[in-house]
Design an enzyme around this catalytic site. Structure first.
Site, short mmCIF file in Angstrom:
data_model
loop_
_atom_site.label_atom_id
_atom_site.label_comp_id
_atom_site.label_asym_id
_atom_site.label_seq_id
_atom_site.Cartn_x
_atom_site.Cartn_y
_atom_site.Cartn_z
N GLY A 122 -9.15 80.87 30.27
CA GLY A 122 -9.91 80.66 31.13
C GLY A 122 -11.36 80.70 31.02
O GLY A 122 -11.78 81.25 30.15
N ASP A 123 -11.85 79.96 32.42
CA ASP A 123 -13.17 80.10 32.98
C ASP A 123 -13.66 79.78 33.85
O ASP A 123 -12.30 79.89 34.86
CB ASP A 123 -14.54 79.89 31.70
CG ASP A 123 -15.93 80.49 32.46
OD1 ASP A 123 -15.99 81.60 31.76
OD2 ASP A 123 -16.97 79.73 32.45
N LYS B 155 -16.57 77.29 22.84
CA LYS B 155 -16.08 76.77 24.53
C LYS B 155 -16.01 75.80 25.04
O LYS B 155 -16.66 74.77 24.13
CB LYS B 155 -17.58 77.87 25.53
CG LYS B 155 -17.76 78.44 26.77
CD LYS B 155 -17.45 79.54 27.24
CE LYS B 155 -16.92 79.75 28.02
NZ LYS B 155 -16.51 81.07 28.27
N THR C 234 -11.36 90.82 32.37
CA THR C 234 -12.48 90.96 32.42
C THR C 234 -13.37 91.65 33.09
O THR C 234 -14.03 92.86 33.16
CB THR C 234 -13.46 89.84 32.54
OG1 THR C 234 -12.58 88.68 31.38
CG2 THR C 234 -14.83 89.13 32.29
#
Ligand code: NDP
Length: 450
Positions: free
Chosen positions: A171-172, A132, A215
């Site tokens: 992405g996040d 991450k 998601t």
């Protein structure tokens, strides 16, 4: 303290070790606690996992990269942010996990996210290691040119540590298709290589169908499995969703499609309460609104004449609550309100949105609770599919990817049942942790003391 060795494998000893080595890393410590609490009794019964420093290695990242990100803002001021990439565990495959741009980002947050990712990626059944990254850069209120300059500077350092065979970011929070495009463009310019080094790309240049939706859609597929398994259905259930970003928007879209009524969404300023329910057109408005990160959800209330309140939406009456914003956004007192109002299912779209006390209370009150590492794994699963398509230079259709996503979510649900059932009791957290652990721990044992 110079080396890392546990005298005995107990929860207390592991947490003490983290306190000594990484004082103040509270988010990381919380994520380790939530996993180890359910893993340790399992290890006691399966002694092979007490071998060759397995737990010590599991909680120590393989590599931590921290770097300076200098950039120039629209007024010509020189700005400096901090960049991170934690390459936590590669036992199952190349490091895989998103990038977060948010002012709250620090090493502890990135380590917690990367640690969670180990078990999540393992649960997908794909060969994905865990990592991450991100930065304390705040994209809110920045012009597109500023965001582009920042992204270019960020990847100008990170590019040397990643590749399609080694580490594949995505992405996040704060990193969507726009930022991925800027990052990918600069990576390609620096390397002259058109490879699948990052996922979440636009479909025109190597992205996968359904990656933006994955998601949120996956979360609803998981919720449906949970309800069906317990003899219930989604039809006409009332849903509240926190957040109004990528995960929340597509969770809302699939929830509407499944016949539920979504009455609330939020952002960091507050939540809207639409008693008539958010329909497809109203959701399109939210998607358009949130294209600009500084736009506030309050505008929805003004446009459609519904209530807006500051704070979080958990006081509203609902059947299903889906926290899809950020970590620790649903506390014990929020869980109390939800339970008093008759909630029957809480499933995490965000990473670690429920505090440990909230989880314990939900479980004690027999509310169906799904941990994010199981219920939000659809995003990384489709990222894995994007990698496969890039490697083979082909594109699967929307229907093909959606079908595979449903299969992955069903299989994760089955694993939770297999390892989380104890007579009448079904503990999804325990099931997800143990199932995720077994695969990665077996791979680590097979690969020796590395
Ligand atoms: P986005 O940036 O698209 O949206 C984030 C949303 O959460 C926004 O509505 C934002 O509000 C809100 N939010 C962020 N921080 C806070 C805060 N401190 N308090 C209240 N609200 C907040 O991010 P994503 O939708 O991609 O990610 C949401 C969550 O889902 C994160 O926990 C992420 O780790 C997790 N996740 C994301 C995946 C993905 O594929 N994108 C995959 C798996 C998990 P505002 O606009 O006001 O900041």
């Amino acid at each position: 303290m110079s080396d890392i060795q546990l005298k005995e494998i107990t929860l207390e000893a592991i947490l003490e070790l983290i306190d000594q080595r990484d004082p103040g890393q509270t988010a990381f410590k919380q994520s380790v606690y939530e996993v180890m609490e359910t893993i340790i009794p399992f290890i006691r019964e399966n002694k092979k996992y007490e071998n060759i420093g397995l737990i010590e290695r599991l909680i120590e990242p393989e590599r931590v990269i921290m770097f300076r990100v200098p950039w120039e803002d629209r007024d010509g001021n020189h700005r400096v942010n901090r960049g991170f990439r934690v390459q936590f565990n590669s036992a199952l495959g190349p490091y895989k996990g998103g990038l977060r741009f948010h002012p709250s980002v620090n090493l502890s947050i990135i380590k917690f996210l990367a640690f969670e990712q180990i078990f999540k990626n393992s649960l997908t059944g794909l060969n994905l290691g865990a990592g991450k990254g991100g930065s304390d850069f705040d994209p809110k209120g920045k012009t597109d040119t500023e965001v582009m300059r920042f992204c270019q500077s960020f990847i100008s350092e990170l590019y040397r540590h990643i590749s399609s065979e080694k580490d594949i970011p995505a992405g996040d929070i704060g990193v969507g298709e726009k930022e991925i495009g800027f990052i990918y463009g600069q990576y390609k310019r620096l390397t002259s290589r058109f490879t699948g080094v990052i996922t979440g790309k636009g479909v025109d240049y190597g992205g996968s169908a359904i990656r933006p939706q994955a998601t949120g859609f996956g979360l609803l597929y998981f919720v449906e499995e949970m309800l069906n398994h317990h003899g219930h259905s989604m039809d006409k259930k009332t849903v509240i969703i926190s957040g109004s970003g990528n995960v929340a928007q597509y969770a809302c879209e699939k929830a509407i499609e499944k016949g539920t009524k979504v009455i609330a969404m939020s952002d960091s300023n507050g939540f809207i309460h639409d008693k008539d329910g958010i329909n497809k057109n109203k959701l399109d408005y939210i998607k358009e609104l949130k294209r600009e990160r500084h736009n506030r959800i309050e505008k929805y209330a003004e446009k459609f004449g519904c209530d807006f309140e500051e704070g979080k939406p958990w006081k509203l009456k609902c059947d299903i609550a889906l926290p899809c914003a950020t970590q620790n956004e649903l506390t014990e007192s929020d869980a109390e309100s939800l339970i008093e109002n008759g909630v029957s299912c809480v499933a995490e779209g965000a990473n670690m949105p429920c505090t440990d006390a909230a989880i314990k209370l939900l479980q004690k009150s027999r509310v169906l609770y799904a941990p994010g590492k199981a219920s939000n794994a659809g995003g990384v699963a489709v990222s894995g599919m994007e990698m496969s398509q890039n490697a083979r230079r082909l594109s699967w259709t929307y229907e093909e990817v959606d079908k595979k996503l449903i299969e992955v979510m069903k299989s994760i649900h089955e694993k939770c049942i297999q390892y989380g059932s104890n007579g009448e009791d079904l503990n999804y957290m325990k099931g997800a942790n143990i199932a995720g652990f077994i695969k990665v721990a077996d791979a680590m044992l097979a690969q020796g003391h590395v």
